[in-house]
Design an enzyme around this catalytic site. Structure first.
Site, mmCIF file in Angstrom:
data_model
loop_
_atom_site.group_PDB
_atom_site.id
_atom_site.type_symbol
_atom_site.label_atom_id
_atom_site.label_comp_id
_atom_site.label_asym_id
_atom_site.label_seq_id
_atom_site.Cartn_x
_atom_site.Cartn_y
_atom_site.Cartn_z
ATOM 1 N N HIS A 1 107.444 -15.048 35.468
ATOM 2 C CA HIS A 1 107.615 -13.647 35.695
ATOM 3 C C HIS A 1 108.675 -13.172 36.085
ATOM 4 C CE1 HIS A 1 103.261 -14.128 34.684
ATOM 5 N NE2 HIS A 1 103.002 -12.634 34.132
ATOM 6 N N LYS B 1 107.441 -8.865 40.525
ATOM 7 C CA LYS B 1 105.707 -9.097 40.596
ATOM 8 C C LYS B 1 105.258 -9.393 41.925
ATOM 9 C CE LYS B 1 102.320 -11.574 38.097
ATOM 10 N NZ LYS B 1 101.312 -10.705 38.018
HETATM 11 N N1 NDP Z 1 96.469 -7.148 32.245
HETATM 12 C C1 NDP Z 1 97.652 -7.167 31.781
HETATM 13 O O1 NDP Z 1 98.102 -7.107 30.525
HETATM 14 C C2 NDP Z 1 99.119 -6.818 32.674
HETATM 15 C C3 NDP Z 1 98.871 -6.520 33.969
HETATM 16 N N2 NDP Z 1 99.688 -6.457 34.708
HETATM 17 C C4 NDP Z 1 99.276 -6.049 36.150
HETATM 18 O O2 NDP Z 1 99.444 -4.619 36.206
HETATM 19 C C5 NDP Z 1 99.713 -4.206 37.792
HETATM 20 C C6 NDP Z 1 100.815 -3.328 37.696
HETATM 21 O O3 NDP Z 1 101.889 -3.925 37.193
HETATM 22 P P1 NDP Z 1 103.288 -3.190 37.123
HETATM 23 O O4 NDP Z 1 103.196 -1.994 36.437
HETATM 24 O O5 NDP Z 1 104.513 -4.186 36.913
HETATM 25 O O6 NDP Z 1 103.337 -2.583 38.561
HETATM 26 P P2 NDP Z 1 104.239 -1.483 39.168
HETATM 27 O O7 NDP Z 1 104.579 -2.110 40.834
HETATM 28 O O8 NDP Z 1 105.625 -1.241 38.517
HETATM 29 O O9 NDP Z 1 103.343 -0.388 39.203
HETATM 30 C C7 NDP Z 1 102.333 -0.010 39.902
HETATM 31 C C8 NDP Z 1 102.163 1.648 40.082
HETATM 32 O O10 NDP Z 1 100.963 1.866 40.731
HETATM 33 C C9 NDP Z 1 101.452 2.928 41.806
HETATM 34 N N3 NDP Z 1 100.553 2.785 42.656
HETATM 35 C C10 NDP Z 1 100.124 2.008 43.790
HETATM 36 N N4 NDP Z 1 98.994 2.680 44.458
HETATM 37 C C11 NDP Z 1 98.344 3.699 43.924
HETATM 38 C C12 NDP Z 1 97.367 4.340 43.695
HETATM 39 N N5 NDP Z 1 96.571 4.402 44.946
HETATM 40 N N6 NDP Z 1 97.241 5.219 42.848
HETATM 41 C C13 NDP Z 1 97.802 5.336 41.820
HETATM 42 N N7 NDP Z 1 99.008 4.491 41.747
HETATM 43 C C14 NDP Z 1 99.308 3.743 42.571
HETATM 44 C C15 NDP Z 1 102.809 2.258 42.398
HETATM 45 O O11 NDP Z 1 103.468 3.433 42.961
HETATM 46 P P3 NDP Z 1 104.642 3.050 44.002
HETATM 47 O O12 NDP Z 1 105.653 2.260 43.360
HETATM 48 O O13 NDP Z 1 104.913 4.440 44.569
HETATM 49 O O14 NDP Z 1 103.834 2.038 45.116
HETATM 50 C C16 NDP Z 1 103.363 1.843 41.100
HETATM 51 O O15 NDP Z 1 103.942 3.225 40.295
HETATM 52 C C17 NDP Z 1 99.903 -5.489 38.515
HETATM 53 O O16 NDP Z 1 98.642 -5.983 39.140
HETATM 54 C C18 NDP Z 1 100.362 -6.608 37.281
HETATM 55 O O17 NDP Z 1 100.167 -7.819 37.480
HETATM 56 C C19 NDP Z 1 101.023 -5.952 34.513
HETATM 57 C C20 NDP Z 1 101.218 -6.260 33.068
HETATM 58 C C21 NDP Z 1 100.344 -6.611 31.958
HETATM 59 O O1 LIG Z 2 102.757 -8.436 36.730
HETATM 60 C C1 LIG Z 2 102.831 -8.841 35.420
HETATM 61 O O2 LIG Z 2 104.008 -8.400 34.907
HETATM 62 C C2 LIG Z 2 101.794 -9.071 34.533
HETATM 63 N N1 LIG Z 2 100.701 -9.483 35.153
HETATM 64 C C3 LIG Z 2 99.602 -9.972 34.465
HETATM 65 C C4 LIG Z 2 99.094 -11.133 35.274
HETATM 66 O O3 LIG Z 2 99.382 -11.390 36.225
HETATM 67 O O4 LIG Z 2 98.684 -12.152 34.425
HETATM 68 C C5 LIG Z 2 99.638 -9.882 32.907
HETATM 69 C C6 LIG Z 2 101.145 -10.331 32.649
HETATM 70 O O5 LIG Z 2 101.278 -11.751 32.875
HETATM 71 C C7 LIG Z 2 102.130 -9.485 33.017
#
Ligand code: NDP
Ligand SMILES: O=C(O)C1=N[C@H](C(=O)O)C[C@H](O)C1
EC number: 1.17.1.8
Length: 257
Positions: free
Chosen positions: A144, A148
């Protein structure tokens, strides 16, 4: 279809996004905005008021935030009677049980929690689960981007559990391994008896290899997300389905059948 059902089917789904300014949240807002059967009614990020979503009449909330806040968000959604599609990682069995408990008190609400919304990733996990009983050895390497927050990935953890379950059902014993870990961590994390290695490097998005081995052959199953757009068809599929699936749905498998 009754008149009421027809009206509901014709009206756009009102969607709120939590974590809207994050990497995934931005992509989800774009995808929801572009979907003709959805209205993006609320974009909520850290520091914003969660009630912005309910005040805007959100019927479905999509959560891509962080493992430390997702449970509070989800509890709030369920309390408000809002269905939720959750991509945020960090869901242990204990956490899933708590979500089931909240849902019991709100029988009309649906929650979909998927460790990975990429269709290819879902298939990769299914293929791995299918292959597992035929190979004595297996290891997972997830790769990744370095921003992350968690390791191993939710996808790798889920894959390891599926493989472990398939091995147990087939009566396979432990994966053979005579190596002594000279440096802690050299053999990766142990998830239900499956070794998982986490790589972080600039330039990567989300990638996973499952390596199987048996006498005289190996099988590698690999999936690559090169762009976060890859997760959007799965997210939109879940948004469309979640209100008709009361209770907890884990993974996209049931939605793809
Ligand atoms: N299931 C899937 O297919 C996928 C899952 N993921 C998962 O999704 C999650 C997010 O990933 P990613 O977008 O890369 O992470 P980011 O850190 O880019 O985004 C997370 C966002 O959530 C915000 N945030 C934090 N606390 C709160 C709250 N209480 N309420 C609302 N918003 C909040 C953060 O704000 P701030 O930056 O100000 O803290 C940030 O903007 C991770 O757990 C990742 O592993 C990611 C990709 C695919
Ligand atoms: O944080 C990410 O980027 C992603 N998170 C998810 C995970 O932890 O499996 C899904 C994907 O791998 C991207």
């Amino acid at each position: 279809m009754t008149d009421e059902q027809e009206k509901t089917a014709a009206e756009p789904i009102r969607v709120g996004v939590l974590g809207a300014r994050g990497r995934m949240g931005l992509e989800v807002c774009k995808a929801v905005d572009a979907a003709t059967d959805m209205d993006l009614v609320a974009m909520v990020d850290q520091g914003d008021w969660l009630f912005n979503a309910s005040d805007a009449g959100a019927e479905v909330v999509v959560d891509f935030t962080t493992p430390d806040v997702v449970m509070d968000n989800l509890h709030w959604c369920i309390d408000q009677g809002i269905s939720a599609v959750v991509g945020t990682t960090g869901f242990t069995e204990q956490r899933l049980d708590r979500v089931r408990g909240w849902l019991e008190r709100k029988p009309g609400v649906g929650v979909v929690i998927a460790p990975n919304f990429g269709i290819g990733a879902v298939l990769m996990m299914q293929f791995a689960a299918r292959a597992a009983r035929h190979f004595e050895s297996v290891e997972i390497v997830e790769q990744h981007h370095p921003r992350k927050l968690d390791a191993p990935s939710g996808t790798a953890t889920h894959t390891a559990r599926l493989i472990a379950q398939a091995r147990a059902e087939a009566g396979l014993g432990p994966v053979p391994d005579a190596t002594k870990d000279e440096v802690a961590g050299a053999r990766g994390a142990d998830i239900d008896g499956v070794r998982v290695h986490a790589v972080r490097a600039t330039g990567l998005v989300a990638h996973q290899e499952v390596l199987f081995g048996t006498v005289g052959e190996t099988l590698t199953i690999r999936h690559d997300s090169y762009d976060r757009a890859s997760f959007m068809p799965g997210v939109l599929l879940a948004v469309r389905a979640v209100r008709n699936r009361p209770g907890l749905t884990i993974g996209l498998d049931a939605l793809l059948d």
